[in-house]
Write a protein that holds these residues in place. Sequence first.
Motif, mmCIF file in Angstrom:
data_model
loop_
_atom_site.group_PDB
_atom_site.id
_atom_site.type_symbol
_atom_site.label_atom_id
_atom_site.label_comp_id
_atom_site.label_asym_id
_atom_site.label_seq_id
_atom_site.Cartn_x
_atom_site.Cartn_y
_atom_site.Cartn_z
ATOM 1 N N ILE A 85 0.863 -1.181 0.000
ATOM 2 C CA ILE A 85 0.000 0.000 0.000
ATOM 3 C C ILE A 85 0.899 1.229 0.000
ATOM 4 O O ILE A 85 2.035 1.193 0.481
ATOM 5 N N THR A 86 0.393 2.315 -0.561
ATOM 6 C CA THR A 86 1.135 3.578 -0.609
ATOM 7 C C THR A 86 0.816 4.415 0.621
ATOM 8 O O THR A 86 -0.356 4.582 0.983
ATOM 9 N N ILE A 87 1.854 4.921 1.263
ATOM 10 C CA ILE A 87 1.672 5.893 2.347
ATOM 11 C C ILE A 87 2.502 7.133 2.029
ATOM 12 O O ILE A 87 3.522 7.029 1.358
ATOM 13 N N ASP A 126 3.520 -4.839 2.830
ATOM 14 C CA ASP A 126 4.433 -3.743 2.522
ATOM 15 C C ASP A 126 3.733 -2.401 2.649
ATOM 16 O O ASP A 126 2.537 -2.280 2.369
ATOM 17 N N ALA A 127 4.518 -1.373 2.981
ATOM 18 C CA ALA A 127 4.093 0.020 2.840
ATOM 19 C C ALA A 127 5.212 0.754 2.110
ATOM 20 O O ALA A 127 6.378 0.651 2.499
ATOM 21 N N TRP A 128 4.855 1.474 1.067
ATOM 22 C CA TRP A 128 5.836 2.165 0.228
ATOM 23 C C TRP A 128 5.505 3.650 0.168
ATOM 24 O O TRP A 128 4.355 4.035 -0.028
ATOM 25 N N GLU A 131 5.405 -5.277 11.577
ATOM 26 C CA GLU A 131 5.404 -6.452 10.708
ATOM 27 C C GLU A 131 5.662 -6.092 9.240
ATOM 28 O O GLU A 131 5.995 -6.968 8.433
ATOM 29 N N LEU A 132 5.477 -4.836 8.863
ATOM 30 C CA LEU A 132 5.524 -4.451 7.460
ATOM 31 C C LEU A 132 6.947 -4.306 6.935
ATOM 32 O O LEU A 132 7.835 -3.820 7.639
ATOM 33 N N ARG A 133 7.147 -4.715 5.688
ATOM 34 C CA ARG A 133 8.338 -4.291 4.952
ATOM 35 C C ARG A 133 8.077 -2.878 4.443
ATOM 36 O O ARG A 133 6.954 -2.546 4.041
ATOM 37 N N LEU A 134 9.101 -2.043 4.448
ATOM 38 C CA LEU A 134 8.957 -0.631 4.129
ATOM 39 C C LEU A 134 9.881 -0.269 2.979
ATOM 40 O O LEU A 134 11.048 -0.655 2.965
ATOM 41 N N GLY A 135 9.358 0.493 2.001
ATOM 42 C CA GLY A 135 10.181 0.822 0.849
ATOM 43 C C GLY A 135 9.928 2.217 0.321
ATOM 44 O O GLY A 135 8.836 2.780 0.474
ATOM 45 N N THR A 136 10.945 2.796 -0.300
ATOM 46 C CA THR A 136 10.804 4.073 -1.005
ATOM 47 C C THR A 136 10.622 3.783 -2.488
ATOM 48 O O THR A 136 11.377 3.026 -3.071
ATOM 49 N N ALA A 137 9.625 4.413 -3.068
ATOM 50 C CA ALA A 137 9.370 4.190 -4.495
ATOM 51 C C ALA A 137 8.938 5.492 -5.166
ATOM 52 O O ALA A 137 7.768 5.676 -5.438
ATOM 53 N N ILE A 138 9.858 6.372 -5.419
ATOM 54 C CA ILE A 138 11.285 6.213 -5.165
ATOM 55 C C ILE A 138 11.811 7.521 -4.584
ATOM 56 O O ILE A 138 11.096 8.518 -4.551
ATOM 57 N N VAL A 166 1.717 -2.415 -5.436
ATOM 58 C CA VAL A 166 1.689 -1.379 -4.396
ATOM 59 C C VAL A 166 0.473 -0.504 -4.697
ATOM 60 O O VAL A 166 0.499 0.325 -5.607
ATOM 61 N N LEU A 167 -0.598 -0.706 -3.963
ATOM 62 C CA LEU A 167 -1.857 -0.049 -4.259
ATOM 63 C C LEU A 167 -1.857 1.394 -3.772
ATOM 64 O O LEU A 167 -1.316 1.703 -2.707
#
Length: 327
Positions: free
Chosen positions: A14-16, A40-42, A64-71, A304-305
Amino acid sequence: MVGARRWTVNRWGITIPFFDRAMADSRDLVAELPGLGYTDAWSAEVSGTDGFVPLALAAGWAPELRLGTAIVPVSTRGPGLLAMSAATMADVAPGRFVLGIGSSSPAIVERWNAGTFVKPYARTRDTLRFLRTAMTGEKVTEQYETFSVTGFRLDRAPKVPPKIMLAALRPRMLHLAASEADGAITNWLSPGDVRTVRAEIGEDTELAARLFVCVTEDTDRVMDLGRRMLAAYLTVPVYAAFHEWLGRGETLRPMQEAWAAGDRRAALKAIPDEVVNDLIVHGDAATCRARIREYVDNGLTTPVLAPIPAGEVTVPEAVRALAPAAS
């Protein structure tokens, strides 16, 4: 053969921040995500929040979430500052942080951040190679093609270096993502386009994409909103080139010509309905979930919604309705 494989959903992102609220007001909804089945949260970094602070907050709210920058762009920070930001985030969420980097665009780099947008492929490659070394804690003294670094060492190298993924829209960058990075991140594509992208990176490279989703059956509203969103993106040279490569060059040319001439109204009208239908997921929740599964079946490993407010369904309702647990 790529395409013959039956892909499975391993991740569901999901997008945050969410589109309808500030990050400071998102704690309860973020904390709810793991229980809904999100993995995931991106974040993104354009002209709203930066890429790191929302993830740092989410790290505590939903461990619990994996976290990512996009981008995060490679040309709006110096290499050392980018390494420090990434190392800090990796320390906050050890083993759960993915650094997504990319070349971005001239508007973001030059017009908004007083940077220089030159040799975007080489700058991204050089930054990737610098970060690989810097994240180990080793001192870096290196003359790269697009910048040089002398004597940089992280005072606090992360115990678990983050995976690094690249924003990649065409073959050259996709090949770099597959050969030197830990995955590719893309944007604004249809389920069928996923096969084209997947063919460039092979079966084993993680492929993430942000999918804009409108949970509404108000088609007219989706078409109006979708045209505005698409015109803002698909007139950017890198995205225009991406869709030329995907085969939409002639279809989008009238829109791009009208936009270049300053006729925004004509540009919006020139975007065909089928392009909106291709690139924006919409309909009731079940229809949207089925459409997202099409992306996965064609090779998208990390959807990634990005739920867009577009009708009577609120963003929290959409987040819950689109979750794996709702299927």
